[in-house]
Each structure stands twice: as structure tokens, then as C-alpha cells.
Design a protein around this motif. Structure first.
Motif, PDB file in Angstrom:
ATOM      1  N   THR A  62      -1.323  -4.617 -10.613  1.00  0.00           N
ATOM      2  CA  THR A  62      -1.445  -5.183  -9.258  1.00  0.00           C
ATOM      3  C   THR A  62      -1.808  -6.665  -9.322  1.00  0.00           C
ATOM      4  O   THR A  62      -1.681  -7.376  -8.335  1.00  0.00           O
ATOM      5  CB  THR A  62      -2.566  -4.468  -8.472  1.00  0.00           C
ATOM      6  N   HIS A 104      -3.629   9.562  -6.600  1.00  0.00           N
ATOM      7  CA  HIS A 104      -4.178   8.423  -5.873  1.00  0.00           C
ATOM      8  C   HIS A 104      -4.607   8.853  -4.482  1.00  0.00           C
ATOM      9  O   HIS A 104      -5.671   8.477  -3.991  1.00  0.00           O
ATOM     10  CB  HIS A 104      -3.131   7.308  -5.790  1.00  0.00           C
ATOM     11  N   SER A 124       4.607  -2.680   0.137  1.00  0.00           N
ATOM     12  CA  SER A 124       5.196  -1.452  -0.391  1.00  0.00           C
ATOM     13  C   SER A 124       6.255  -0.982   0.586  1.00  0.00           C
ATOM     14  O   SER A 124       6.335  -1.483   1.720  1.00  0.00           O
ATOM     15  CB  SER A 124       4.114  -0.375  -0.532  1.00  0.00           C
ATOM     16  N   SER A 135       0.715  -1.955   2.068  1.00  0.00           N
ATOM     17  CA  SER A 135       0.197  -1.550   0.750  1.00  0.00           C
ATOM     18  C   SER A 135       0.673  -0.142   0.405  1.00  0.00           C
ATOM     19  O   SER A 135       1.195   0.583   1.267  1.00  0.00           O
ATOM     20  CB  SER A 135      -1.341  -1.556   0.769  1.00  0.00           C
ATOM     21  N   GLY A 136       0.436   0.234  -0.831  1.00  0.00           N
ATOM     22  CA  GLY A 136       0.806   1.580  -1.261  1.00  0.00           C
ATOM     23  C   GLY A 136      -0.022   2.640  -0.552  1.00  0.00           C
ATOM     24  O   GLY A 136       0.487   3.687  -0.145  1.00  0.00           O
ATOM     25  N   THR A 137      -1.303   2.366  -0.406  1.00  0.00           N
ATOM     26  CA  THR A 137      -2.180   3.300   0.293  1.00  0.00           C
ATOM     27  C   THR A 137      -1.681   3.502   1.722  1.00  0.00           C
ATOM     28  O   THR A 137      -1.579   4.631   2.224  1.00  0.00           O
ATOM     29  CB  THR A 137      -3.629   2.732   0.313  1.00  0.00           C
ATOM     30  N   ASN A 164       1.467   5.723   1.681  1.00  0.00           N
ATOM     31  CA  ASN A 164       1.166   7.147   1.471  1.00  0.00           C
ATOM     32  C   ASN A 164       0.576   7.766   2.728  1.00  0.00           C
ATOM     33  O   ASN A 164       0.977   8.851   3.162  1.00  0.00           O
ATOM     34  CB  ASN A 164       0.150   7.312   0.330  1.00  0.00           C
ATOM     35  N   LYS A 166       3.150  -4.221  -7.671  1.00  0.00           N
ATOM     36  CA  LYS A 166       2.549  -3.833  -8.961  1.00  0.00           C
ATOM     37  C   LYS A 166       3.376  -4.513 -10.067  1.00  0.00           C
ATOM     38  O   LYS A 166       3.466  -5.726 -10.088  1.00  0.00           O
ATOM     39  CB  LYS A 166       2.494  -2.314  -9.070  1.00  0.00           C
ATOM     40  N   SER A 194      -4.942  -4.213 -14.274  1.00  0.00           N
ATOM     41  CA  SER A 194      -3.909  -3.444 -13.570  1.00  0.00           C
ATOM     42  C   SER A 194      -2.615  -4.242 -13.593  1.00  0.00           C
ATOM     43  O   SER A 194      -2.588  -5.387 -14.080  1.00  0.00           O
ATOM     44  CB  SER A 194      -4.347  -3.219 -12.117  1.00  0.00           C
ATOM     45  N   HIS A 214      -8.227   7.876  -4.710  1.00  0.00           N
ATOM     46  CA  HIS A 214      -8.383   6.433  -4.529  1.00  0.00           C
ATOM     47  C   HIS A 214      -8.035   5.915  -3.127  1.00  0.00           C
ATOM     48  O   HIS A 214      -7.784   4.731  -2.956  1.00  0.00           O
ATOM     49  CB  HIS A 214      -7.537   5.680  -5.579  1.00  0.00           C
ATOM     50  N   GLU A 215      -7.949   6.823  -2.137  1.00  0.00           N
ATOM     51  CA  GLU A 215      -7.595   6.326  -0.797  1.00  0.00           C
ATOM     52  C   GLU A 215      -8.731   6.555   0.206  1.00  0.00           C
ATOM     53  O   GLU A 215      -8.501   6.667   1.411  1.00  0.00           O
ATOM     54  CB  GLU A 215      -6.226   6.906  -0.372  1.00  0.00           C
ATOM     55  N   ARG A 235      -8.939   1.833 -19.255  1.00  0.00           N
ATOM     56  CA  ARG A 235      -7.502   1.726 -18.993  1.00  0.00           C
ATOM     57  C   ARG A 235      -7.110   0.264 -19.146  1.00  0.00           C
ATOM     58  O   ARG A 235      -7.638  -0.594 -18.439  1.00  0.00           O
ATOM     59  CB  ARG A 235      -7.190   2.198 -17.566  1.00  0.00           C
ATOM     60  N   CYS A 268       5.807   0.641  -4.620  1.00  0.00           N
ATOM     61  CA  CYS A 268       5.116  -0.641  -4.461  1.00  0.00           C
ATOM     62  C   CYS A 268       5.946  -1.797  -5.007  1.00  0.00           C
ATOM     63  O   CYS A 268       6.522  -1.707  -6.089  1.00  0.00           O
ATOM     64  CB  CYS A 268       3.773  -0.606  -5.189  1.00  0.00           C
ATOM     65  N   MET A 302       7.257   6.619  -1.376  1.00  0.00           N
ATOM     66  CA  MET A 302       6.617   5.313  -1.236  1.00  0.00           C
ATOM     67  C   MET A 302       6.717   4.628  -2.591  1.00  0.00           C
ATOM     68  O   MET A 302       6.481   5.262  -3.627  1.00  0.00           O
ATOM     69  CB  MET A 302       5.149   5.506  -0.838  1.00  0.00           C
ATOM     70  N   ALA A 329       4.574   4.827  -6.366  1.00  0.00           N
ATOM     71  CA  ALA A 329       4.078   3.453  -6.514  1.00  0.00           C
ATOM     72  C   ALA A 329       4.779   2.782  -7.700  1.00  0.00           C
ATOM     73  O   ALA A 329       5.187   1.627  -7.634  1.00  0.00           O
ATOM     74  CB  ALA A 329       2.572   3.465  -6.721  1.00  0.00           C
ATOM     75  N   ASP A 378       4.503   9.876  -4.084  1.00  0.00           N
ATOM     76  CA  ASP A 378       3.834   8.596  -4.330  1.00  0.00           C
ATOM     77  C   ASP A 378       4.534   8.024  -5.562  1.00  0.00           C
ATOM     78  O   ASP A 378       4.211   8.364  -6.695  1.00  0.00           O
ATOM     79  CB  ASP A 378       2.339   8.817  -4.579  1.00  0.00           C
TER      80      ASP A 378
HETATM   81  N1  TLP Z   1      -3.479   1.829  -7.828  1.00  0.00           N
HETATM   82  C1  TLP Z   1      -4.441   0.844  -8.246  1.00  0.00           C
HETATM   83  C2  TLP Z   1      -5.861   1.333  -7.946  1.00  0.00           C
HETATM   84  O1  TLP Z   1      -5.972   1.649  -6.594  1.00  0.00           O
HETATM   85  C3  TLP Z   1      -6.260   2.515  -8.752  1.00  0.00           C
HETATM   86  C4  TLP Z   1      -4.239   0.549  -9.720  1.00  0.00           C
HETATM   87  O2  TLP Z   1      -4.808  -0.457 -10.175  1.00  0.00           O
HETATM   88  O3  TLP Z   1      -3.537   1.314 -10.396  1.00  0.00           O
HETATM   89  N2  TLP Z   1      -0.364   5.084  -5.712  1.00  0.00           N
HETATM   90  C5  TLP Z   1      -0.650   4.856  -6.989  1.00  0.00           C
HETATM   91  C6  TLP Z   1      -0.146   5.803  -8.031  1.00  0.00           C
HETATM   92  C7  TLP Z   1      -1.387   3.724  -7.367  1.00  0.00           C
HETATM   93  O4  TLP Z   1      -1.686   3.532  -8.639  1.00  0.00           O
HETATM   94  C8  TLP Z   1      -1.834   2.833  -6.357  1.00  0.00           C
HETATM   95  C9  TLP Z   1      -2.679   1.632  -6.700  1.00  0.00           C
HETATM   96  C10 TLP Z   1      -1.502   3.118  -5.028  1.00  0.00           C
HETATM   97  C11 TLP Z   1      -0.772   4.267  -4.733  1.00  0.00           C
HETATM   98  C12 TLP Z   1      -1.964   2.258  -3.873  1.00  0.00           C
HETATM   99  O5  TLP Z   1      -1.411   1.000  -3.839  1.00  0.00           O
HETATM  100  P1  TLP Z   1      -2.163  -0.202  -3.076  1.00  0.00           P
HETATM  101  O6  TLP Z   1      -3.189  -0.728  -4.035  1.00  0.00           O
HETATM  102  O7  TLP Z   1      -1.069  -1.148  -2.773  1.00  0.00           O
HETATM  103  O8  TLP Z   1      -2.778   0.374  -1.851  1.00  0.00           O
END
Ligand code: TLP
Length: 342
Positions: free
Chosen positions: A10, A85, A207, A59-61, A64, A199, A8, A89-90, A316, A196, A194, A170, A168
Motif C-alpha cells: 500500500t 480482511h 479500489s 478504498s478496499g475496505t 468490501n 497496492k 506493505s 481488519h475492517e 510480514r 485495489c 473488489m 484486493a 476480496d
Molecule cells: N490490507 C492492508 C492492511 O489493512 C492489513 C495491508 O497492508 O495488507 N483486502 C485485503 C486482502 C487487504 O490486504 C486490504 C488491505 C484490504 C482489503 C483493504 O484495502 P484498503 O487498505 O484500501 O482499505
């Protein structure tokens, strides 16, 4: 052994300048609102995306979910794409924190269809939930960007129905670079955004959530509720300031490296690269024939390359500031050797 980490962006490590800024940062107690470094970061972040104000979040999460909490009422419906996401992914946080339900639109490689979104907006009816928010993601985690015209069209639809838009973003600066526009042009068509710092911009943590002054004031209370009041946060905000001042222009380098990586992988017989999802710093591909995922991941690790396992049949690889052009060539070579030895 040198490790090349392409799991990533990140994973990027803070720059020496960030570490120095963190060491020297002037701090206060941000919950009292008197940390000068956080105040400066929030000012700069708002300016970068053309909003009145911004708030620093862990954080990004968090950003959001805080946006959802701030914009909506419990029981509202939030329109969001099915590969976003927020949706995937949240960890289901939207139901837990804001108490909303999600209604998804189809994501065609991360591209939203304004008409489909319009059709999902609820009419007033005692049986229906209220549509409280529309969420977009740009750049999208599928590796694509949405053009400004589409953002504008969705904004017009949302405005006409009195529904706010949260972005979002990010990777909004990656999107800006890919589209050849300023990030403000993208953020203009949203009510909150939002983005980040941790990243591709390489800050260690954090974020930003930006919007109107009124929105951000409300979000400050929500951040406290979520346990995100961070006291001497200037220590980490200092790195965020360096990220915003120095690291944005170099993101395009990561995009170029991703294209180089994609070309190299595509030239190998057994691999199909998803070339229509190559807008930013991500390369998605699949093996044409079934191969053992664990075997591939552990082979790469032995070569000093960290990769994620396959997800939904896709790999990826993500380029970032700690991955040089010659690292990219090395990755291509190692994947080639893997194919030759199986
Ligand atoms: N994405 C991470 C993983 O959680 C998938 C990554 O490695 O890409 N919005 C988007 C579009 C993101 O890709 C991510 C993180 C977030 C929000 C959340 O950011 P964090 O990890 O700071 O909570």
C-alpha cells in the motif's frame, strides 16, 4: 538516507506517468455520472475482471463493505474465513454498515475448504439467520492463493443454494500471476469482486467493485449512502487507468523478490520463514527465540528500512515496485547484522 519501505504494498508511490495523467485528467462531477475519466476507469476495470460493470470506490475496505451492503439484507449471515480482511481488519464494519453477522470458516493458511463452507450454509428455519453471502479472499492476506478449481467448486455449491459470492480480490492480479491464469478466470467464479489500485499497482488511491450491471447500479446508491460520492474523482481515476494498463505484468517481479528475500532470511539461523505461504509478494517469518520487537523495528529503521511490528508472533515483509532486487539484498544483510550484534 534512502528509505526501503517493506511494511506493505500500500506504500507504493505513484509513477511519473500517473502524476502526469492526474495533472492532465479530464474531469466532471462523478456523482452526476459525467466524469469521463472515472467512466473510462470503470469500463476498463470491468473488462479486466470480465464483469459487466464496475464502480470506483475510495478504498478496499469501502469496496468490501459496499459489496456486503449491496448483496445482503440486514440480519443476514455472511460466511467468511476467520483470517480474512473483512473479519479482522475492517473494524467490525460489516455489523455497522450492512448490519450482518459473520460466520467464519477455518482458514488453513488462507485456503478455503468447500465442504466446510457448504456445512455452514443455514437451512431454512425460523430461528436461523439467512445465509446472504459467501466471501472469499484471493490472493489471501496470509500470502497464499486459491486455485481456480477450488473457486469453481465453491461457486457450484453457492449457485446450487442461490447464494452469491463476493471476492476480496484486493490482490487479484497477484493471484493471477501466481496461478499463471488471467484474473478473469478467478473472477468468473464470483458474483462480485473488489480489487485495489493502490497496492502493488501503485495508484495513490482507490479500489474497484465489479459485478453485473444491476449489482453495480445498486452499489452506486450504497456508495452515496456511505459518503463515497467523489465529484471530480477523475483526478485519481487517471492514475488508476495507468495502474491497470501498465502495472499488472510487473507484479511477478515482486513475487520473485519475495522469494529471494525468503531464501536470504531462511539462511539465517534464528529465523523460520513460513515457506508454505510464499505465493505472492509477502514473506512471513518468526524468530526462533524471543527477541525484543521494539528493538528490532527501531534497529531496522536506523538502517533505513521501515517494517511493521510483529503481529500474532509473525513478521510480514512485503515487496513492491519501490523495492529493488538490491534493496532486498540490503534488507537481508541488515537482518543478518542484527543477529550478529545481539
Ligand atoms: N490490507 C492492508 C492492511 O489493512 C492489513 C495491508 O497492508 O495488507 N483486502 C485485503 C486482502 C487487504 O490486504 C486490504 C488491505 C484490504 C482489503 C483493504 O484495502 P484498503 O487498505 O484500501 O482499505
Amino acid at each position: 538516507m534512502k528509505i526501503i519501505d517493506i511494511r506493505s504494498d500500500t506504500v507504493t508511490l505513484p509513477t511519473p506517468k500517473m502524476r502526469e495523467a492526474m495533472f492532465k485528467a479530464e474531469v466532471g462531477d462523478d456523482v452526476y455520472g459525467d466524469d469521463p475519466t472515472v467512466i473510462e476507469l470503470e469500463r476498463l476495470a470491468a473488462e479486466k475482471v470480465g464483469k459487466e460493470a464496475a464502480i470506483f470506490v475510495p478504498s478496499g475496505t469501502f469496496g468490501n463493505e459496499l459489496a456486503l451492503l449491496t448483496h445482503t439484507l440486514r440480519g443476514d449471515e455472511v460466511i467468511v474465513d476467520d483470517y480474512s480482511h473483512i473479519m479482522i481488519h475492517e473494524a467490525g464494519a460489516s455489523a455497522v454498515i450492512a448490519g450482518v453477522q459473520l460466520r467464519t470458516f477455518r482458514s488453513t493458511n488462507g485456503h478455503p475448504d468447500p465442504d466446510e463452507i457448504e456445512n455452514l450454509i443455514r437451512e431454512k428455519n425460523i430461528h436461523f439467520p439467512r445465509t446472504g453471502l459467501i466471501c472469499l479472499e484471493n490472493a489471501h492476506g496470509m500470502g497464499t492463493v486459491t486455485d481456480v478449481e477450488t473457486m469453481m467448486r465453491i461457486h457450484e455449491i453457492a449457485n446450487s443454494r442461490g447464494i452469491p459470492i463476493h471476492l476480496d480480490g484486493a490482490r487479484i492480479f497477484n493471484a493471477a500471476c501466481a496461478l499463471g491464469v488471467d484474473a478473469k478466470e478467478i473472477a468468473k467464479h464470483t458474483d462480485s469482486v473488489m480489487f485495489c489500485l493502490s497496492k502493488g499497482l501503485a495508484a495513490p488511491i482507490g479500489s474497484m467493485l465489479a459485478g453485473t450491471k444491476e449489482f453495480v447500479e445498486k452499489a452506486r446508491k450504497g456508495r452515496k449512502l456511505m459518503g463515497g460520492g467523489m465529484r471530480q474523482a477523475g483526478i485519481i481515476a487517471a492514475a488508476g487507468i495507468v495502474a491497470l494498463k501498465d502495472m499488472i505484468p510487473r507484479l511477478c517481479e515482486d513475487h520473485e523478490n519475495a522469494r529471494l528475500l525468503a531464501e536470504g532470511l531462511e539462511s539465517l539461523n534464528g529465523i523460520e520463514v513460513f515457506k508454505n505461504r510464499l505465493d505472492i509478494n509477502m514473506v512471513f517469518f518468526r524468530f526462533k527465540n524471543h527477541l525484543n520487537d521494539c528493538d528490532f523495528v527501531s534497529y531496522m529503521l536506523k538502517q533505513g528500512i521501515k517494517i511493521n511490528s510483529v503481529e500474532n508472533g509473525e513478521y510480514r515483509f512485503v515487496t513492491n515496485k519501490d523495492v529493488s532486487r538490491s534493496d532486498v539484498m540490503y534488507v537481508i544483510e541488515r537482518v543478518k547484522t542484527y543477529f550478529n550484534q545481539i
